[in-house]
Motif scaffolding. Structure first.
Motif, short mmCIF file in Angstrom:
data_model
loop_
_atom_site.label_atom_id
_atom_site.label_comp_id
_atom_site.label_asym_id
_atom_site.label_seq_id
_atom_site.Cartn_x
_atom_site.Cartn_y
_atom_site.Cartn_z
N ALA A 128 0.86 -1.18 0.00
CA ALA A 128 0.00 0.00 0.00
C ALA A 128 0.90 1.23 0.00
CB ALA A 128 -0.88 -0.01 1.23
N HIS A 129 0.37 2.35 -0.45
CA HIS A 129 1.17 3.56 -0.52
C HIS A 129 1.52 4.04 0.89
CE1 HIS A 129 2.68 7.38 -1.77
NE2 HIS A 129 2.40 7.13 -3.02
N PRO A 130 2.80 4.31 1.14
CA PRO A 130 3.23 4.72 2.50
C PRO A 130 2.47 5.94 3.03
CG PRO A 130 5.13 4.35 1.10
CD PRO A 130 3.93 4.24 0.23
N ILE A 131 2.09 6.86 2.14
CA ILE A 131 1.35 8.03 2.61
C ILE A 131 0.05 7.57 3.27
CG2 ILE A 131 0.04 10.07 1.86
CD1 ILE A 131 2.12 10.73 -0.10
N LEU A 132 -0.62 6.61 2.64
CA LEU A 132 -1.89 6.12 3.19
C LEU A 132 -1.67 5.39 4.49
CD1 LEU A 132 -3.53 4.60 0.04
CD2 LEU A 132 -3.66 6.87 1.01
N VAL A 133 -0.69 4.49 4.48
CA VAL A 133 -0.48 3.66 5.66
C VAL A 133 -0.14 4.55 6.86
CG1 VAL A 133 0.96 1.87 6.66
CG2 VAL A 133 0.31 1.74 4.26
N SER A 134 0.78 5.50 6.64
CA SER A 134 1.20 6.32 7.78
C SER A 134 0.10 7.31 8.16
CB SER A 134 2.50 7.04 7.46
OG SER A 134 2.35 7.92 6.37
N LEU A 135 -0.70 7.72 7.18
CA LEU A 135 -1.83 8.60 7.48
C LEU A 135 -2.84 7.88 8.37
CD1 LEU A 135 -3.34 11.23 7.00
CD2 LEU A 135 -4.12 10.34 4.82
N ALA A 136 -3.15 6.63 8.01
CA ALA A 136 -4.07 5.84 8.82
C ALA A 136 -3.48 5.63 10.21
CB ALA A 136 -4.35 4.51 8.14
N MET A 137 -2.18 5.35 10.27
CA MET A 137 -1.52 5.14 11.56
C MET A 137 -1.58 6.42 12.38
SD MET A 137 -0.14 3.16 13.59
CE MET A 137 0.83 1.71 13.28
N MET A 138 -1.40 7.56 11.71
CA MET A 138 -1.46 8.84 12.42
C MET A 138 -2.84 9.05 13.02
SD MET A 138 -1.46 12.59 10.72
CE MET A 138 -2.98 13.34 11.20
N ILE A 139 -3.89 8.81 12.23
CA ILE A 139 -5.25 9.00 12.75
C ILE A 139 -5.49 8.04 13.91
CG2 ILE A 139 -7.69 8.78 12.15
CD1 ILE A 139 -6.94 9.64 9.30
N PHE A 140 -5.00 6.82 13.76
CA PHE A 140 -5.17 5.82 14.83
C PHE A 140 -4.45 6.25 16.10
CE2 PHE A 140 -3.34 2.11 17.01
CZ PHE A 140 -4.50 1.52 17.46
N LEU A 141 -3.18 6.64 15.98
CA LEU A 141 -2.40 6.99 17.17
C LEU A 141 -2.96 8.24 17.85
CD1 LEU A 141 1.26 6.36 15.97
CD2 LEU A 141 -0.12 4.94 17.49
N ARG A 142 -3.39 9.22 17.03
CA ARG A 142 -3.97 10.42 17.60
C ARG A 142 -5.21 10.06 18.41
NH1 ARG A 142 -5.82 14.73 13.31
NH2 ARG A 142 -7.39 13.15 12.94
N GLY A 143 -6.06 9.19 17.80
CA GLY A 143 -7.27 8.76 18.50
C GLY A 143 -6.92 8.01 19.77
N LEU A 144 -5.97 7.09 19.65
CA LEU A 144 -5.57 6.29 20.81
C LEU A 144 -5.08 7.20 21.94
CD1 LEU A 144 -4.94 3.43 21.97
CD2 LEU A 144 -2.65 3.68 21.02
N GLY A 145 -4.23 8.14 21.58
CA GLY A 145 -3.68 9.05 22.58
C GLY A 145 -4.75 9.90 23.22
N GLU A 146 -5.66 10.42 22.42
CA GLU A 146 -6.72 11.25 22.98
C GLU A 146 -7.64 10.42 23.85
OE1 GLU A 146 -8.40 13.13 19.55
OE2 GLU A 146 -6.89 14.73 19.54
N TYR A 147 -7.87 9.19 23.44
CA TYR A 147 -8.72 8.31 24.23
C TYR A 147 -8.08 8.02 25.58
CZ TYR A 147 -11.13 3.99 25.54
OH TYR A 147 -11.81 3.03 26.21
N LEU A 148 -6.79 7.75 25.58
CA LEU A 148 -6.11 7.38 26.82
C LEU A 148 -5.94 8.57 27.75
CD1 LEU A 148 -3.40 4.99 25.34
CD2 LEU A 148 -5.42 4.36 26.64
#
Lengths: 331, 327, 500
Positions: A128-148
């Motif tokens: 998969a395109h690295p921009i997409l993968v890291s973008l999805a990871m960014m959204i995930f980590l931001r969510g995870l961090g805000e949740y925690l």
């Protein structure tokens, strides 16, 4: 071409010479505009500000060289330091010992590495395109961090944490020492190690690299893992500077790190770029920002100038290439 | 039919996943399957959909734009100042000023990309910083709350009182969004210009050789995104009822993720209006569903990120293994 | 001058020169094609063929002084649009199609051009496409995306596109490069039909047999200059080669018997379903075994398996008598196998990177000292190989892409020889290498065989294996169907067996 010029060119490359001239220009212009520019205090503040952006830029550099991008650098840094913050809190908060700090730091590096590992593995195995993968990871980590953290700050660390962020050894600020050590490590990694060599090759043509007997999947996974570990280092330095952790700290740095890499002459498609020229680009950016600051501008104007500066440099590079072509056609 | 499914594999998948998700949420929660909820979903997604309509055109033409969301903030501020100096203005004037301003900012990107041969990601990361920095510098981060009434008033186009006493309503941004979706569909799917954009994104060298005008392609793609971001900026103000200079900061990556989830390809040549709409809606429905399921709002983004990550991984892996087995 | 511009000439170019950055690509060249003629443009890489085509079709403009008449009209500065309106089409070597778009859109693309936006009627596009395909007597699924079509059908799409409108002349740049023999025959038949219907075709191909089979006249270019225009009748391949290179080559069979040397590679019943079946093969030390056959015969796939890029379904591979199984090409390289890919541009070398780095890549482990790459060892390695194989380069830091095809292939050989292989697989080693430089490559290969290296030479050009291998195996439909001894079989007999 004079012998000195060709010697410099061979040792450093045209990129470094060009950026060096820009650096000189910035220093001359600002020292004429402000008599406080060429002072120890000003360079001191540059030395303190450089490491945060610099470490994140090093984390961004590896994936770009491999033909990708890591948009998750800032949140990987945040998540990693959350780990460290919890270890400190679990060990008594302000009373936590240095051992807890070391243990937490190791855990933080592991968390950063794990985040990078997942991205690298997905990029390598799913293509998969690295921009997409890291973008999805960014959204995930931001969510995870805000949740925690429920969007709040975590603070209340032992005194030595702030001391790391603001202290100095022999007059050199501690964060700068960390940064310079990391620059050196990256310089060795990219200039002399197997993985560094593969990074450039993968960035230019991953299939041809695989045909030459390189395990490109492993190489890509390692590249992103190292990028994640460097994010954690950046996160720890940021935590020591702010004496607190908040998800979103350093968020504004994300696209600046990409900007710094491009300014440093890194090929946006991968395969070419040097640590030294990126380091020069970072110094130019910080000097621009501190110079404008002395003239009474705020960080926002600096951001704008950084953007305009990148455009100016790219336009000049274009004109330079044109000029060389024309000169070659003329003779 | 087989060709239709084969050519639109992403869209087919998205429709299936969206349907399954809707079915599940309808069974799991009481409020999901209701008119009020559906109209709410449309009202809240309208701005992102307008952005997506612009961005997908740039992606199809082989470019990328990071600057469009902060550009929309610039448009909002400029439009507000211009209209107030004109004595308040009206909707027509608002669309003209916002549209032109957006197109001008898009043209800046196109000009740098085309005339100086700088690739779009470098240009738009630079203009992202330039636009945002200059906006924050000149506005000192101050918001504008004192807007003309026509702009900040909620305009309800259609309303209906449900049995429970709640009101289902569709607001102006939904209508504007529908028009933008229709126009974009017309442009990229059914006009000669749109097909040239696909061709240019798909194989630029071949496009050059058949005589496609490259400058025109860049200006049209970024100009269209400019128009859309202007309109989206206008609508976002109508929705939020204020102009906050950093309100749209960070929106670019969310919209990018949705558009790419909808099947547009970084690198050009692929992407449809339907896929885009489905991508944006799928994310909106997921967040909506999590909310109704009582999940903490802080966890929404985490789940959305995880879904996109899994979706990207699965779609690429399944294609890859299929190709391998055939070969 | 006057008679060359006679109405019968659909294209007449005179005094055409072109300079790129101080390099003269074309020097005072004339070129003329009559209506309905099949004309061949022959020359080595870099002789100026592509430049000439690009000038005729308006992609490049010629230097001052050139005169160009298209369809009897004097054209001062052709543009792609004007050339097309006057009836000149090109089928580029890379086809220049749009993979994501439908077959109909690809064929009728011209209807979508122009600055004025208008509705694109898919029905009209399909009708135009159908008419063009009708002229070729072919039917294709018009709504399928182009990317779902195999290469031969894409070729048909490209020809159909060239036929839309009032086409009088079609340039075909290496149209058969990736076609199988049957597909090539079909293409040549199409060219004959076009010619019969009054459309002139300019055919560019490195396969000289094909050229002589189809063309009426041959224009030969060398180093940007015109050598001459010759009738195809009475022309031979060797004469044409001579004209193109300015040198004479005498080919002699180099086969020898290696009966007693120990076996390096043994294959027993090797099978990978859909690709090749029941391959039995032995290669001895110092022996060169040639495999020839048509594209799609399973040759390259067999090479990939031996190099560890994919796994066989059944059968056994023995190296030096011991059975082996490779998880990846890394294992294969470690076991002493090297593979020179048929696709030098995108798989053989990393074009933008330096000559030195390309050479060092497969043997990086040996350049390490204390875990880091030693610049001294790297320089020694690079300098050594460049000297050994007499590669003409500027600096080792220059990108590989700056080298000619022949020198690039020497770099590929050097890169693999540096791994000290005991079995060297050469897959189409002279693709894109000039006739003149081929001899040099084979001289190196012969020297390696003398030193005891086992070589598997895969090629779709029968003469190449005939003159350079000790034994020739003919592969068809995934099986080895026949073995030839070049000393006892004539080249003609081999070609008959392979291509008939």
């Amino acid at each position: 071409m004079g012998p000195l010029q060709s010697f410099l060119k061979a040792r450093l490359g045209t990129e470094v010479i060009g950026l060096g001239l820009f650096l000189l220009l910035v220093v001359v212009v600002f020292s004429l505009l402000s008599d406080r520019f060429l002072t120890a205090a000003n360079f001191g503040s540059v030395a303190v500000q450089l490491p945060e952006l610099g470490l994140l830029t090093l984390a961004m550099l590896l994936p770009i060289l491999s033909g990708g991008l890591n948009l998750a650098v800032t949140y990987t840094a945040n998540i990693s330091t959350l780990t460290l913050a919890w270890v400190l809190q679990a060990n008594g908060g302000p009373e936590a010992g240095f051992g807890a700090f070391l243990f937490g730091s190791v855990l933080a590096l592991a968390v950063g590495g794990a985040s990078g590992f997942v991205m690298g593995a997905v990029v390598a195995y799913s293509r998969a395109h690295p921009i997409l993968v890291s973008l999805a990871m960014m959204i995930f980590l931001r969510g995870l961090g805000e949740y925690l953290t429920r969007g709040g700050d975590i603070s209340g660390f032992p005194d030595f944490v702030a001391a790391i962020g603001h202290g100095s050894i022999l007059g050199v600020p501690a964060p700068l020492i960390v940064f310079l050590v990391c620059v050196l490590l990256w310089q060795i990694l990219l200039g002399r190690s197997r993985l560094g060599f593969f990074t450039y090759m993968v960035g230019s043509n991953i299939e041809a690299t695989r045909y030459s007997g390189v395990n490109t999947k492993r190489a890509l996974t390692l590249i992103y893992t190292l990028s994640g570990i460097m994010c954690a280092v950046a996160g720890i330095v940021m935590m020591a500077r702010f004496n607190s952790v908040r998800v979103g700290h350093g968020e504004a740095y994300l696209l600046i790190t990409v900007l710094a890499c491009f300014l440093g002459g890194v090929d946006p498609f991968g395969g070419f770029g040097r640590v030294t020229s990126v380091l020069l680009a970072l110094v130019i950016l910080q000097l621009l920002s501190s110079g404008l600051n002395l003239l009474g501008a705020n960080q926002h104007l600096s951001t704008a100038v950084w953007g305009l500066f990148l455009i100016a440099v790219m336009v000049l590079r274009f004109a330079w290439k044109r000029w060389i072509e024309m000169r070659r056609n003329g003779t | 039919m087989r060709n239709l499914v084969r050519a639109n594999a992403t869209e087919t998948w998205l429709i299936l996943v969206t349907l399954v998700l809707c079915l599940f949420l309808s069974l799991a929660t009481e409020q999901f399957f209701s008119l009020v909820n559906f109209t709410d979903l449309l009202n809240t997604s309208a701005v992102n959909l307008i952005f997506a309509m612009g961005l997908v055109v740039v992606l199809i033409a082989g470019g990328i734009d990071i600057s469009f969301a902060v550009a929309a903030s610039v448009v909002q501020y400029v439009t507000a100042l211009a209209l107030m100096s004109l004595g308040g203005g009206n909707w027509a004037l608002g669309f003209i000023v916002a549209g032109l301003c957006g197109i001008a900012l898009g043209a800046v990107n196109a000009a740098l990309i085309h005339h100086f041969r700088i690739i779009s990601i470098v240009v738009t990361i630079a203009t992202f910083n330039a636009f945002f920095g200059l906006l924050m510098f000149f506005t000192r981060g101050v918001s504008i709350y004192n807007l003309p009434d026509w702009w900040s008033d909620r305009i309800i186009l259609w309303e209906y009182e449900t049995a429970g006493g709640a009101w289902a309503e569709l607001t102006l941004p939904v209508l504007v969004m529908s028009i933008c979706v229709f126009l974009t569909w017309l442009l990229i799917g059914h006009s000669s210009t749109g097909r040239q954009l696909y061709a240019y994104g798909d194989n630029p060298e071949a496009a050059r050789r058949v005589g496609i005008n490259e400058a025109a392609m860049q200006y049209i793609a970024f100009g269209w995104l400019g128009l859309m971001l202007g309109i989206a900026g206008l609508m976002q103000v109508n929705y939020a009822q204020e102009v906050v200079p950093n309100a749209l900061f960070g929106r670019e990556l969310d919209v990018l993720a949705a558009v790419v989830l909808g099947g547009a390809r970084l690198g050009g040549g692929r992407g449809t209006v339907l896929g885009c709409v489905l991508g944006v809606l799928l994310i909106a429905i997921t967040e909506n569903g999590l909310n109704l399921l009582g999940v903490s709002p802080y966890a929404f983004k985490m789940v959305v990120g995880a879904i996109i990550l899994v979706a990207i991984t699965l779609s690429n892996i399944s294609l890859e293994t299929l190709v391998r087995r055939r070969a | 001058m006057a008679e060359q511009a006679a109405p019968a000439a659909v294209l007449a170019m005179r005094a055409v020169s072109k300079t790129f950055g101080g390099v003269q690509a074309l020097r005072d060249v004339s070129f003329a094609v009559r209506a309905g003629e099949v004309h061949c443009l022959a020359g080595e890489n870099g002789s100026g063929k592509s430049t000439l085509i690009k000038i005729a079709t308006g992609v490049y403009s010629a230097d001052a002084g050139a005169e160009i008449d298209i369809a009897g009209r004097h054209v001062t500065a052709p543009t792609p649009g004007l050339a097309r309106r006057l009836g000149v089409s090109v089928i580029w070597q890379d086809l220049a199609l749009f993979p994501e778009m439908t077959v109909a859109e690809n064929i009728a693309f011209e209807a979508l051009l122009g600055a004025r936006p208008r509705l694109a009627s898919q029905r009209q596009l399909r009708e135009t496409a159908e008419r063009a395909l009708g002229r070729l007597g072919v039917t294709l699924d018009l709504t399928a995306p182009l990317r779902s079509l195999p290469i031969a059908k894409r070729q048909i799409v490209a020809i159909a596109r060239a036929l839309v409108g009032e086409t009088k002349l079609i340039f075909m740049d290496e149209p058969t490069a990736s076609l199988t023999r049957n597909e090539t025959d079909h293409l040549l038949q199409i060219v004959r039909n076009l010619s019969a219907s009054g459309v002139a075709v300019v055919f560019v191909s490195h396969r000289l047999a094909e050229v002589l089979e189809i063309a009426e006249a041959v224009t030969v270019l060398r180093d940007g200059g015109l050598v001459g225009v010759f009738p195809a009748e009475g022309m031979t391949q060797s004469r044409l080669t001579e004209l193109m290179t300015g040198q004479t080559f005498d080919s002699a069979v180099s086969a020898r018997d290696r009966g007693t040397a120990p076996a390096v590679l043994e294959l027993r019943g090797l099978t990978r379903s859909g690709e090749y079946q029941d391959i039995d093969l032995t290669i001895r030390a110092g022996e060169t075994v040639g495999i020839t056959g048509l594209i799609g015969a399973g040759r390259t796939e067999l090479g990939h398996t031996l190099f560890g890029m994919n796994r066989p379904g059944r059968g056994e591979i023995r190296l030096h008598g011991k059975p082996v199984s490779f998880r990846s090409n890394k294992d294969a390289i470690r076991a002493g196998i090297a593979y020179v890919s048929e696709d030098r541009l995108s798989l053989g070398l990393i074009q933008p990177q330096s000559i030195a780095d390309n050479l060092a890549l497969p043997v990086l482990d040996r350049l390490l000292s204390l875990g880091l790459i030693s610049p001294r060892r790297k320089t020694a390695l690079v300098d050594g190989w460049i000297r050994d194989l007499a590669v003409k380069i500027g600096k080792p830091e220059d990108p590989v892409s700056t080298l000619s095809g022949g020198n690039q292939q020497r770099i590929v050989l050097a890169k693999w020889l540096a791994t000290e292989p005991r079995l060297l697989i050469l897959d189409a080693p002279t693709v894109g290498v000039d006739v003149g430089a081929r001899a040099g490559i084979f001289a190196i290969i012969r020297r390696l065989a003398e030193q005891g290296l086992a070589i598997l030479l895969i090629s779709d050009e029968a003469p190449e294996v005939h003159f350079n291998a000790d034994r020739v195996l003919h592969m068809a439909g995934g099986r080895i169907v026949e073995e030839f001894d070049p000393r006892e079989t004539s080249l003609a007999a081999l070609e008959l067996a392979v291509y008939a």
